[in-house]
Design an enzyme around this catalytic site. Structure first.
Site, PDB file in Angstrom:
ATOM      1  N   THR A  40       5.301  -2.990   2.042  1.00 18.77           N
ATOM      2  CA  THR A  40       4.745  -1.750   2.459  1.00 18.77           C
ATOM      3  C   THR A  40       5.053  -0.601   2.055  1.00 18.77           C
ATOM      4  O   THR A  40       6.674  -0.190   1.457  1.00 18.77           O
ATOM      5  CB  THR A  40       4.540  -1.300   4.073  1.00 18.77           C
ATOM      6  OG1 THR A  40       6.197  -1.413   4.054  1.00 18.77           O
ATOM      7  CG2 THR A  40       3.925  -2.866   4.712  1.00 18.77           C
ATOM      8  N   THR A  78       0.511  -0.020   5.515  1.00 16.67           N
ATOM      9  CA  THR A  78       0.070  -1.554   5.340  1.00 16.67           C
ATOM     10  C   THR A  78      -0.103  -2.195   6.899  1.00 16.67           C
ATOM     11  O   THR A  78       0.803  -2.164   6.526  1.00 16.67           O
ATOM     12  CB  THR A  78       0.542  -2.406   3.936  1.00 16.67           C
ATOM     13  OG1 THR A  78      -0.133  -0.939   2.786  1.00 16.67           O
ATOM     14  CG2 THR A  78      -0.393  -3.431   3.484  1.00 16.67           C
ATOM     15  N   GLY A 106       3.781   0.305  -3.352  1.00 13.55           N
ATOM     16  CA  GLY A 106       3.648  -0.243  -3.599  1.00 13.55           C
ATOM     17  C   GLY A 106       3.863  -0.640  -6.086  1.00 13.55           C
ATOM     18  O   GLY A 106       3.889  -0.883  -5.615  1.00 13.55           O
TER      19      GLY A 106
HETATM   20  N1  ASP Z   1       2.269  -0.523  -0.163  1.00  8.16           N
HETATM   21  C1  ASP Z   1       1.027  -0.434   0.112  1.00  8.16           C
HETATM   22  C2  ASP Z   1      -0.044   0.018  -1.568  1.00  8.16           C
HETATM   23  O1  ASP Z   1       1.063   1.015  -2.127  1.00  8.16           O
HETATM   24  C3  ASP Z   1      -0.010   0.984   0.849  1.00  8.16           C
HETATM   25  C4  ASP Z   1       1.269   0.939   2.307  1.00  8.16           C
HETATM   26  O2  ASP Z   1       2.072   0.377   2.864  1.00  8.16           O
HETATM   27  O3  ASP Z   1       2.139   2.335   2.660  1.00  8.16           O
HETATM   28  O4  ASP Z   1      -0.750   0.434  -1.907  1.00  8.16           O
END
Ligand code: ASP
Length: 308
Positions: free
Chosen positions: A217, A166, A220
């Site tokens: 990040t 993210t 999630g």
């Molecule tokens: N945290 C984000 C999600 O779960 C994705 C990421 O940061 O890789 O969508």
């Protein structure tokens, strides 16, 4: 003290935000301007135009904005055909009595606010998606796609081959206002309609100018179960140091024993000017950008790695 903290993917927009903060811009406006550049940069392969589609090959973006002084929040989830969605989340915060819009309603509001209908699926993302999905399907499933059950293909969702990431910006402006902005295309090949933590206040982001700010990040599915960003800011409010607040959040993540478990990266700052970035169980080295007004230029630094 003016500060900006962001993850490694922030490179196309980090300097934009720093320059706006230096000129005296409001933190949220400066971060929304910077993150828009990240969303439009095709070389950032996890956010905006360079990101990955869901299992049907459709882009669905998530984003969140929080003003730590008012605790106003705007968020959007599973938004099609729109860039930059962090700016759309900001519009939700400014123009609606709601905190969050998703899917078709978010796209409708985007049109009302003057966002064009964008072509958001990168040709290379489309190619990689189809090659990857074909590996999961039998000839019968392939012939009937997309009118098949998608859940049996979920091995593709948890495949670590495609990085999850993210972009998160956490900042403090000249008025000592803390804020956070996030944006992502979410996990590659996610089930359609899935929201990650990036648009969920308290999970993927939280800010309170009196105490601190945090953003996460990677997985999630874990930070939503623990309310990780809110945990950190609440621990700061209760008088814990930044290091102890982050350690508590890591402890909570490590107590999860069921469900899909993988890496989480926590970005946090307190209202005293300290910051910390922790890589909890990600295999790769995690880097982040940091700048404060005592520094001549932003620096790319390495996050502290913690294994379970
Ligand atoms: N945290 C984000 C999600 O779960 C994705 C990421 O940061 O890789 O969508």
């Amino acid at each position: 003290m003016k500060m900006l903290l962001a993850n490694a993917e922030a490179w196309p927009g980090f300097d934009t935000t720093v320059d706006l903060l230096k000129q005296g811009g409001a933190g949220i406006d400066a971060m929304v301007s910077g993150i828009a550049r990240v969303e439009r940069e095709a070389k950032v392969r996890s956010v905006g135009y360079g990101g990955w589609p869901n299992m049907l090959g459709e882009m669905e973006f998530d984003a969140g904005v929080m003003d730590g002084t008012t605790r106003d929040v705007g968020a959007v989830g599973a938004v099609p055909a729109t860039l930059p969605v962090s700016a759309l989340a900001h519009e939700v915060m400014k123009h609606l009595p709601h905190v969050m819009l998703t899917g078709a309603g978010a796209r409708r509001f985007a049109s009302e606010r003057g966002f064009a209908l964008d072509e958001v699926l990168h040709p290379d993302s489309k190619r990689v998606w189809w090659e990857r999905l074909q590996k999961e399907m039998s000839p019968e499933q392939l012939a009937a796609f997309p009118d098949i059950a998608l859940a049996p293909l979920s091995n593709a969702i948890t495949d670590p081959e495609r990085v999850r990431d993210t972009t998160v910006f956490l900042g403090r402006d000249g008025g000592d206002n803390l804020g956070v902005v996030t944006s992502t295309s979410g996990w590659a090949w996610k089930y359609p309609g899935r929201l990650g933590d990036s648009p969920i206040p308290g999970a993927g982001f939280y800010a309170d100018s009196r105490y601190g700010a945090a953003a996460c990040t990677h997985t999630g599915e874990m930070t939503m179960r623990c309310g990780t960003s809110r945990s950190i800011v609440l621990a700061l409010r209760l008088g814990h140091s930044l290091a102890d607040a982050v350690e508590l959040a890591v402890q909570e993540l490590s107590e999860l024993k069921t469900g899909f478990l993988a890496g989480v990266v926590i970005h946090a700052m307190d209202a005293k000017g300290n910051h910390q970035v922790v890589n909890y169980r990600c295999d790769d080295e995690i880097r982040y950008w940091y700048w404060d007004e005592r520094m001549a230029a932003p620096e790319l630094r390495v996050a502290t790695a913690i294994q379970p």
